[in-house]
Write a protein that holds these residues in place. Structure first.
Motif, PDB file in Angstrom:
ATOM      1  N   ILE A  54       0.900   8.906   6.239  1.00  0.00           N
ATOM      2  CA  ILE A  54       0.126   8.185   5.440  1.00  0.00           C
ATOM      3  C   ILE A  54      -1.118   8.528   4.986  1.00  0.00           C
ATOM      4  O   ILE A  54      -1.717   8.573   3.798  1.00  0.00           O
ATOM      5  CB  ILE A  54       0.155   6.795   5.628  1.00  0.00           C
TER       6      ILE A  54
ATOM      7  N   PHE B 246       8.469   8.776  -1.196  1.00  0.00           N
ATOM      8  CA  PHE B 246       7.341   8.491  -0.313  1.00  0.00           C
ATOM      9  C   PHE B 246       7.930   7.384   0.798  1.00  0.00           C
ATOM     10  O   PHE B 246       7.606   7.544   1.996  1.00  0.00           O
ATOM     11  CB  PHE B 246       6.126   8.553  -0.632  1.00  0.00           C
TER      12      PHE B 246
ATOM     13  N   ARG C 196      -4.094  11.704  -2.755  1.00  0.00           N
ATOM     14  CA  ARG C 196      -4.148  10.719  -3.846  1.00  0.00           C
ATOM     15  C   ARG C 196      -5.498  10.744  -4.545  1.00  0.00           C
ATOM     16  O   ARG C 196      -5.667  10.516  -5.499  1.00  0.00           O
ATOM     17  CB  ARG C 196      -3.698   9.355  -3.554  1.00  0.00           C
TER      18      ARG C 196
ATOM     19  N   VAL D  62       8.592   7.813   4.685  1.00  0.00           N
ATOM     20  CA  VAL D  62       7.765   7.341   5.673  1.00  0.00           C
ATOM     21  C   VAL D  62       8.461   6.497   6.743  1.00  0.00           C
ATOM     22  O   VAL D  62       8.288   6.331   8.023  1.00  0.00           O
ATOM     23  CB  VAL D  62       6.358   6.700   5.284  1.00  0.00           C
TER      24      VAL D  62
ATOM     25  N   LEU E 275       1.325   4.339  -2.831  1.00  0.00           N
ATOM     26  CA  LEU E 275       1.102   5.853  -2.726  1.00  0.00           C
ATOM     27  C   LEU E 275       2.346   6.523  -3.389  1.00  0.00           C
ATOM     28  O   LEU E 275       2.132   7.999  -3.289  1.00  0.00           O
ATOM     29  CB  LEU E 275       0.995   6.056  -1.437  1.00  0.00           C
TER      30      LEU E 275
ATOM     31  N   ILE F 173      -6.161   2.592   0.663  1.00  0.00           N
ATOM     32  CA  ILE F 173      -7.009   3.430  -0.281  1.00  0.00           C
ATOM     33  C   ILE F 173      -8.296   2.739  -0.375  1.00  0.00           C
ATOM     34  O   ILE F 173      -9.306   3.601  -0.245  1.00  0.00           O
ATOM     35  CB  ILE F 173      -6.336   3.086  -1.732  1.00  0.00           C
TER      36      ILE F 173
ATOM     37  N   LYS G 228      -1.501  11.464   2.685  1.00  0.00           N
ATOM     38  CA  LYS G 228      -1.068  11.089   1.312  1.00  0.00           C
ATOM     39  C   LYS G 228      -2.158  10.216   0.421  1.00  0.00           C
ATOM     40  O   LYS G 228      -2.442  10.470  -0.492  1.00  0.00           O
ATOM     41  CB  LYS G 228       0.198  10.140   1.440  1.00  0.00           C
ATOM     42  N   LEU G 229      -2.921   9.475   1.613  1.00  0.00           N
ATOM     43  CA  LEU G 229      -4.066   8.740   1.093  1.00  0.00           C
ATOM     44  C   LEU G 229      -4.985   9.925   0.591  1.00  0.00           C
ATOM     45  O   LEU G 229      -5.791   9.670  -0.627  1.00  0.00           O
ATOM     46  CB  LEU G 229      -4.603   7.906   2.066  1.00  0.00           C
TER      47      LEU G 229
ATOM     48  N   GLN H 287       0.682  -1.282  -0.017  1.00  0.00           N
ATOM     49  CA  GLN H 287       0.201   0.243   0.034  1.00  0.00           C
ATOM     50  C   GLN H 287       0.776   1.270  -0.033  1.00  0.00           C
ATOM     51  O   GLN H 287       0.578   2.192  -0.607  1.00  0.00           O
ATOM     52  CB  GLN H 287      -0.811   0.174   1.290  1.00  0.00           C
ATOM     53  N   LEU H 288       1.978   1.093   0.835  1.00  0.00           N
ATOM     54  CA  LEU H 288       2.907   2.142   0.827  1.00  0.00           C
ATOM     55  C   LEU H 288       3.395   2.499  -0.579  1.00  0.00           C
ATOM     56  O   LEU H 288       3.656   3.826  -1.129  1.00  0.00           O
ATOM     57  CB  LEU H 288       4.165   2.227   1.816  1.00  0.00           C
TER      58      LEU H 288
END
Lengths: 154, 171
Positions: free
Chosen positions: B64, A44, B71, A48, A36, B155, B67-68, A32-33
């Motif tokens: 996170i 990114f 996006r 992170v 992104l 997401i 960013k989600l 998932q990271l």
């Protein structure tokens, strides 16, 4: 020839990631990271993960200080630190670190000091293993980017 | 007569061929729709001009979640605890969606949610937490949440929140 270098490095990266998934060190949340990461934030994952390392090391230092104190009794504080570690480890896909933090937290909920000390050692071990693997992954990625950036004149 | 029958037969065959092609197209189209649905095509909600507030004391989660939302095209701010969430609303800011963590120092998610509702804030609030015990979720929901998701946020979980809160209707 250089293309082969990039391919070899990509194969090394894939092999390392497969191994980490297979060992349960990482889980699908890490993917998932990666999803992104894009052109607007090309580093990114690296950013992170480094935030994770900074925060985790502060928490681990604090846990060690708390438990080394002979008159320690603040298990609630241990629990709060571990909630943070569990949360951030889950969020980056660090499955094994997350799981050993959960076990450590169970010991703290029972006010079990020897259990907490053991738990801390296990967490530190898993954390350092993860950190070493992530450094290796980032180094390979860096080499791959450098290799891909070299061009022979056509 | 024979010619007529041939004509009819040819016409029928052409019709069958066209139907097969049409059905083939439909099946392919449906397959693609299902494929993209399963692949979790990421919607872009920039045109909807939605705004969101991330309330979380954990820096990893802040990055996170920020960013989600980015996006998905949702402009968002980040604060570190419930008190800051309350303060930012007191300063006049308002958001369509608030992603509220539960465990935070100074003011936790339950306290912050109750306080925001008391202030008359009608934003949609989605609780996001690693805690998933039934009693804890119930207490969090009763504080005034509109939705809840277990961390880690992904997401698809965020899209689920947006769908549940009617911010996103899949075509």
């Amino acid at each position: 020839m250089l293309g082969l270098g990039v391919d070899r490095l990509q194969a090394d990266i894939n092999r390392l990631l497969t191994s980490l998934f297979h060992q349960g060190v990482l889980d699908e949340q890490f993917l998932q990271l990666q999803q992104l990461q894009d052109d607007t934030s090309p580093t990114f994952v690296y950013d992170v993960i480094n935030i994770y390392f900074d925060e985790s090391e502060k928490l681990l230092r604090s846990l060690r200080l708390l438990l080394m104190d002979r008159e320690f009794s603040d298990y609630k504080k241990i629990g709060l630190h571990l909630n943070q570690l569990v949360g951030s480890s889950s969020s980056i896909g660090a499955r094994r670190v997350r799981n050993v933090c959960v076990a450590f937290r169970s010991a703290s909920e029972l006010n079990n000091r020897p259990g907490c000390l053991r738990g801390l050692e296990v967490v530190e071990h898993e954390y350092h293993y993860l950190k070493n693997m992530m450094h290796e992954l980032f180094q390979l990625e860096q080499q791959r980017l450098l290799a891909a950036g070299v061009r022979y004149p056509m | 007569m024979i010619l007529f029958l041939c004509y009819i037969t040819t016409g029928l065959l052409l019709l069958i061929r066209d139907c097969n092609e049409f059905l083939s197209f439909c099946h392919k189209h449906i397959f693609l729709e299902v494929f993209f649905a399963m692949a979790g095509e990421v919607p872009n909600l920039a045109e909807s001009k939605l705004t969101a507030l991330v309330v979380d004391d954990n820096f990893v989660n802040q990055s996170i979640h920020h960013k989600l939302l980015d996006r998905l095209g949702i402009k968002n701010d980040v604060v570190c605890n419930g008190q800051e969430a309350v303060d930012v609303h007191c300063s006049g800011r308002n958001y369509d969606l608030i992603l509220m963590d539960m465990d935070m120092p100074i003011m936790n998610g339950i306290q912050a949610t109750k306080r925001l509702r008391e202030m008359g804030i009608e934003s949609k609030i989605a609780g996001v937490t690693t805690r998933a015990e039934e009693e804890e979720v119930k207490e969090f929901m009763e504080a005034g949440l509109n939705d809840f998701q277990e961390k880690p946020l992904t997401i698809s979980k965020l899209v689920s929140i947006l769908r549940n809160l009617d911010f996103y209707v899949q075509a």
